[in-house]
Design an enzyme around this catalytic site. Structure first.
Site, PDB file in Angstrom:
ATOM      1  N   HIS A  10      -9.785   1.307   4.349  1.00  0.00           N
ATOM      2  CA  HIS A  10      -8.556   1.508   5.109  1.00  0.00           C
ATOM      3  C   HIS A  10      -8.835   2.505   6.230  1.00  0.00           C
ATOM      4  CE1 HIS A  10      -4.504   2.697   6.191  1.00  0.00           C
ATOM      5  NE2 HIS A  10      -4.104   1.568   5.632  1.00  0.00           N
ATOM      6  N   ASN A  62       0.857  -1.189   0.000  1.00  0.00           N
ATOM      7  CA  ASN A  62       0.000   0.000   0.000  1.00  0.00           C
ATOM      8  C   ASN A  62       0.894   1.241   0.000  1.00  0.00           C
ATOM      9  OD1 ASN A  62      -1.938   1.943   0.415  1.00  0.00           O
ATOM     10  ND2 ASN A  62      -2.386   1.364   2.543  1.00  0.00           N
ATOM     11  N   TRP A  63       1.058   1.835  -1.162  1.00  0.00           N
ATOM     12  CA  TRP A  63       1.959   2.986  -1.285  1.00  0.00           C
ATOM     13  C   TRP A  63       1.380   4.265  -0.665  1.00  0.00           C
ATOM     14  CZ3 TRP A  63       4.506   3.213  -6.852  1.00  0.00           C
ATOM     15  CH2 TRP A  63       5.432   2.174  -6.963  1.00  0.00           C
ATOM     16  N   LYS A  64       0.092   4.253  -0.381  1.00  0.00           N
ATOM     17  CA  LYS A  64      -0.581   5.458   0.127  1.00  0.00           C
ATOM     18  C   LYS A  64      -0.306   6.634  -0.813  1.00  0.00           C
ATOM     19  CE  LYS A  64      -0.349   3.423   4.669  1.00  0.00           C
ATOM     20  NZ  LYS A  64      -0.306   3.558   6.111  1.00  0.00           N
ATOM     21  N   SER A 112       2.878  -2.180  10.521  1.00  0.00           N
ATOM     22  CA  SER A 112       4.309  -2.133  10.871  1.00  0.00           C
ATOM     23  C   SER A 112       5.109  -3.354  10.426  1.00  0.00           C
ATOM     24  CB  SER A 112       4.496  -1.930  12.382  1.00  0.00           C
ATOM     25  OG  SER A 112       4.079  -0.648  12.750  1.00  0.00           O
ATOM     26  N   GLU A 137      -6.020  -5.166  10.269  1.00  0.00           N
ATOM     27  CA  GLU A 137      -5.015  -4.123  10.439  1.00  0.00           C
ATOM     28  C   GLU A 137      -5.386  -3.270  11.649  1.00  0.00           C
ATOM     29  OE1 GLU A 137      -2.454  -2.476   7.231  1.00  0.00           O
ATOM     30  OE2 GLU A 137      -3.966  -0.915   7.297  1.00  0.00           O
TER      31      GLU A 137
END
Ligand code: PGA
Length: 265
Positions: free
Chosen positions: A100, A8-10, A225, A176
């Site tokens: 998300h 997930n590059w955001k 993380s 998550e």
């Protein structure tokens, strides 16, 4: 066991040149480190910002999929700035992240909105990756604590409302916990045993709501993380189908090390 590894590059990187560069370098490093088999034996998905998706699809690395970080809840119409499921489908995208915690928090997305997105994705044969997770843990609270289970189960109940039996095979869940996301203060990766318990609980929810057989097809990932070192902690966890990785996936050497370590898990 083959893992699904979702990067997930955001909102990264800042320019299209940097995005191109990342993919080109990744291609080179995959061959330099002889990772082609690892990439082939697992499922590797990268979720760049929408605007880079098309060019990265064109630059495709063999067996590396480009997916989407979000989708509109509207299928069609005058909705400025939105991207529909059908548009994603037409680009050749398969995997779509939905719900998300950063979208829930910063864009006020509710379970009901997420549910609409999921139903639309499934209609277009896309694979939604639904993020679920609690905000905080009180001291001594575990994945089996009633409060925690209630949060996760109600996210599942509301976000997956109306999903048909035959579509279950396309659903992916990313557990998550928000407290574990690297950009949050005092974050830390969750304990393996705790993740295992939560994954059992999530699978149980699917068994109850659908059937044991259908539940077995749902992929359940962990996110929060994850880095090249702690990913190895999860190697004994057979119930884990993969990972959703944020920050570490945007650093080339870290990401390559993660892919390398996949051989060991
Ligand atoms: P992180 O992010 O790996 O940087 O904790 C994961 C995510 O937010 O999807």
């Amino acid at each position: 066991m083959a893992k699904l590894i979702v990067a997930n590059w955001k909102q990264f990187p800042d320019t299209k040149e940097q995005a191109d560069n990342f993919i080109e370098k990744l291609r080179g490093l995959i061959s330099k480190h002889k990772l082609n088999k690892v990439i082939e034996n697992n499922k590797i998905v990268i979720l760049p910002p929408y605007i880079y998706a098309d060019r990265l699809i064109d630059k495709a690395i063999n067996n590396v999929e480009i997916g989407s970080q979000d989708v509109s809840k509207f299928n069609q119409g005058a909705f400025t700035g939105e991207i529909s499921s059908k548009m994603l489908k037409s680009m050749g995208i398969k995997y779509v992240l939905v719900g998300h915690s950063e979208r829930r928090l910063n864009f006020n997305e509710k379970n009901q909105d997420i549910n609409t997105k999921i139903i639309n994705c499934l209609h277009y044969n896309l694979k939604p990756i639904l993020c679920v997770g609690e905000n905080v843990r009180a001291k001594n609270e575990t994945a089996n604590n009633f409060r925690i289970k209630k949060i996760i189960f109600s996210q599942l109940n509301e976000c997956l409302k109306g999903v048909k039996d035959e579509d279950i095979k396309n659903i992916i869940i990313a557990y998550e916990p928000i407290w574990a996301i690297s950009t949050n203060a005092n974050s830390s990766v969750a304990e393996v045993g705790d993740v295992e318990t939560m994954m059992i609980n999530i699978r149980f929810w699917f068994e109850t709501r659908f059937s044991k057989e259908k539940a077995a097809n749902v992929k359940i990932l962990y996110g929060g993380s994850i880095n090249k070192d702690n990913i190895l902690n999860f190697k004994s966890l057979f119930i884990n189908d993969g990972f959703l990785i944020g920050k570490a996936s945007t650093n080339l050497s870290e990401y390559i090390a993660i892919l390398t370590n996949l051989k060991k898990i």
